[in-house]
Scaffold this active site. Structure first.
Site, PDB file in Angstrom:
ATOM      1  CD  GLN A 249      -2.702  -0.948  -0.014  1.00 49.42           C
ATOM      2  OE1 GLN A 249      -3.586   0.117  -0.158  1.00 49.42           O
ATOM      3  NE2 GLN A 249      -2.999  -2.045  -0.839  1.00 49.42           N
ATOM      4  CG  HIS A 252      -2.006   3.572  -3.207  1.00 51.96           C
ATOM      5  ND1 HIS A 252      -2.637   4.031  -4.207  1.00 51.96           N
ATOM      6  CD2 HIS A 252      -2.141   2.410  -2.805  1.00 51.96           C
ATOM      7  CE1 HIS A 252      -3.638   2.948  -4.424  1.00 51.96           C
ATOM      8  NE2 HIS A 252      -3.328   2.069  -3.425  1.00 51.96           N
ATOM      9  CD  GLU A 317      -7.977   4.599   2.214  1.00 49.02           C
ATOM     10  OE1 GLU A 317      -8.344   4.729   0.951  1.00 49.02           O
ATOM     11  OE2 GLU A 317      -6.611   4.927   2.189  1.00 49.02           O
ATOM     12  CG  HIS A 318      -6.946   0.361   3.191  1.00 49.49           C
ATOM     13  ND1 HIS A 318      -6.307   1.311   2.796  1.00 49.49           N
ATOM     14  CD2 HIS A 318      -7.976   0.205   2.469  1.00 49.49           C
ATOM     15  CE1 HIS A 318      -6.699   1.695   1.745  1.00 49.49           C
ATOM     16  NE2 HIS A 318      -7.830   1.080   1.320  1.00 49.49           N
ATOM     17  CG  ASP A 351      -6.942  -1.531  -2.788  1.00 48.75           C
ATOM     18  OD1 ASP A 351      -7.843  -0.526  -2.258  1.00 48.75           O
ATOM     19  OD2 ASP A 351      -5.697  -1.136  -2.508  1.00 48.75           O
ATOM     20  CG  HIS A 411     -42.300  29.341  12.853  1.00 47.62           C
ATOM     21  ND1 HIS A 411     -41.886  30.282  12.014  1.00 47.62           N
ATOM     22  CD2 HIS A 411     -41.509  28.101  12.492  1.00 47.62           C
ATOM     23  CE1 HIS A 411     -40.630  30.131  11.715  1.00 47.62           C
ATOM     24  NE2 HIS A 411     -40.271  28.722  11.851  1.00 47.62           N
TER      25      HIS A 411
END
Length: 438
Positions: A249, A252, A317-318, A351, A411
């Site tokens: 990862q 990336h 995230e993961h 993914d 109202h």
């Protein structure tokens, strides 16, 4: 006690880069005021790609699909089948509701698909065709009426495999257009592109900032940051597997954090050795190695409870769990984009192919949101109806008094007129009604 076996070497300030914001603001305004001409100018400037129309024709799309090998087509179909199936299960879990909360008072909600969705599929460094599955397919399952896609050219040409994935996923319009100009064109619309109501899909820092700045003008799926991965492992895991999953990862981007939390110092040390070995042979070692050096971490804990607490603090995230009892973390952890439980699964499966969505929260947003799913493309819209005069007068009496507590005379009169009309009671203008016996 928690201690670091490896700390990040770079100081990351986080937050928003003001230079990026300034650049993106100027590009958005250029497209907003310049339309198709500005889109073309920016595409030539940034992607060296010039066309009269950036929308691909049916023949061009068919050529991209037909260019797939038999194996490529089978693999794409398999991945899209998995993603579609899970999205359909998620959709089935979302129910419209209607309930009579009091005699004659009916409340409900409907899950209404967003009409127009624009999906961005990044393709600068890597042609991320999987993002077409994750966005287009999910929007389609949600029931969105119009789903359009933008992806940049790859190495100066139409990214054929991305286009094929977009087409097979069911995109209505496909544009070979990237960067801020693509995001702006979908959000604002141009002479030839009808605007959308929502933007989805990952992208680089400029694409992410464009979506952030346009939020409110259109909806967006998530505020995106660099890819993050967290491995939580005990001594039942081995250093080679952990190192592979961290670097897998980290490739990336050079700012993609990869973190190991473990209660085994031996595993931590073995992982460091394996990372050094893998970085000598990994084709993407230049990127993954810098990411590991600058923002990689190994955190050593004394107990499984500390591992859970640290995992929730990181809010990655993961989160990949390789322990004797991975379900413990499923039951105890609160802050994560997606969990990958057990050594047999990994983030790359999520993914690309397993079926869950890979568009997930970053920058600790997992503390308050999950990732992209069918529900993101639906608006849960409430409705109410009153079936009897008695119910209208009764609710009106309460409503009038509550409005006047806040000083809203107009109202209150909305309530009072119904008390008078449906309850047969003389309630003065903007005065509180007496409790109803209804």
């Amino acid at each position: 006690m928690i201690r670091h076996i490896k700390k990040p070497e770079a100081i990351t300030e986080g937050g928003i880069d003001s230079a990026v914001t300034k650049t993106v603001e100027a590009l958005l305004e250029k497209v907003r005021t310049g339309g198709d001409g500005a889109v073309r100018e920016l595409s030539v400037q940034f992607d060296k790609f010039d066309r009269e129309s950036y929308r691909l024709s049916n023949d061009e799309i068919a050529a991209c699909v037909n260019a797939l090998t038999k194996r490529e087509r089978e693999d794409l179909d398999f991945a899209q089948d998995q993603i579609r199936k899970f999205a359909e299960v998620q959709k089935a879990a979302l129910k419209d509701v209607e309930v009579e909360t009091l005699p004659g008072v009916v409340l409900g909600h409907k899950n209404v698909p967003i009409q127009n969705v624009g999906c961005y599929v990044p393709g600068g460094k890597y042609p991320l065709l999987a993002s077409a599955h994750m966005t287009v397919l999910t929007a389609r399952v949600a029931g969105c009426e119009r789903v359009i896609t933008c992806a940049p050219p790859f190495q100066g040409k139409i990214a054929e495999k991305i286009v094929a994935a977009q087409a097979l996923a069911g995109a209505d319009e496909i544009y070979c257009l990237g960067g801020v100009q693509a995001i702006a064109a979908m959000a604002y619309g141009t002479e030839t592109i009808e605007p959308v109501d929502m933007l989805a899909g990952p992208g680089n820092a400029y694409v992410a900032e464009a979506k952030r700045l346009l939020f409110g003008k259109v909806g967006i799926d998530l505020f995106a940051g660099p890819t993050e991965t967290l491995v939580i492992a005990d001594d039942s895991a081995d250093g080679e597997l952990v190192a592979t999953d961290l670097l897998g990862q980290a490739e990336h981007g050079v700012n993609s954090p990869a973190v190991l939390i473990t209660n085994s110092e031996k595993l931590a040390r073995d992982t460091l050795v394996e990372i050094d070995r893998l970085l000598r042979i990994l084709p993407t070692a230049a990127v993954a190695g810098k990411a590991w050096r600058d923002v990689g971490e190994i955190i050593l804990c004394d107990s499984i409870e500390e591992m859970v607490a640290e995992g929730d603090r990181v809010a990655s995230e993961h989160v990949q769990v390789m322990t004797r009892d991975p379900d413990y973390f499923l039951n105890e952890m609160k802050n994560y984009g997606a969990l990958f439980l057990g050594a047999r699964t990994n983030v790359a499966f999520g993914d690309k192919v397993i079926g869950t969505n890979h568009t997930l929260p970053t920058n600790k947003a997992a503390r308050y949101t999950g990732g992209l799913w069918v529900g993101k493309f639906l608006k849960t819209c409430t409705y109410q109806k009153i079936l009897t005069d008695e119910a209208s007068a009764m609710i009106g009496a309460y409503g009038s008094r509550l409005c006047l507590m806040e000083g809203f005379a107009g109202h209150a009169e909305q309530a009072n007129i119904r008390v008078r009309r449906y309850g047969g009671r003389d309630v003065p203008y903007a005065a509180a009604a007496e409790p109803s016996d209804a």
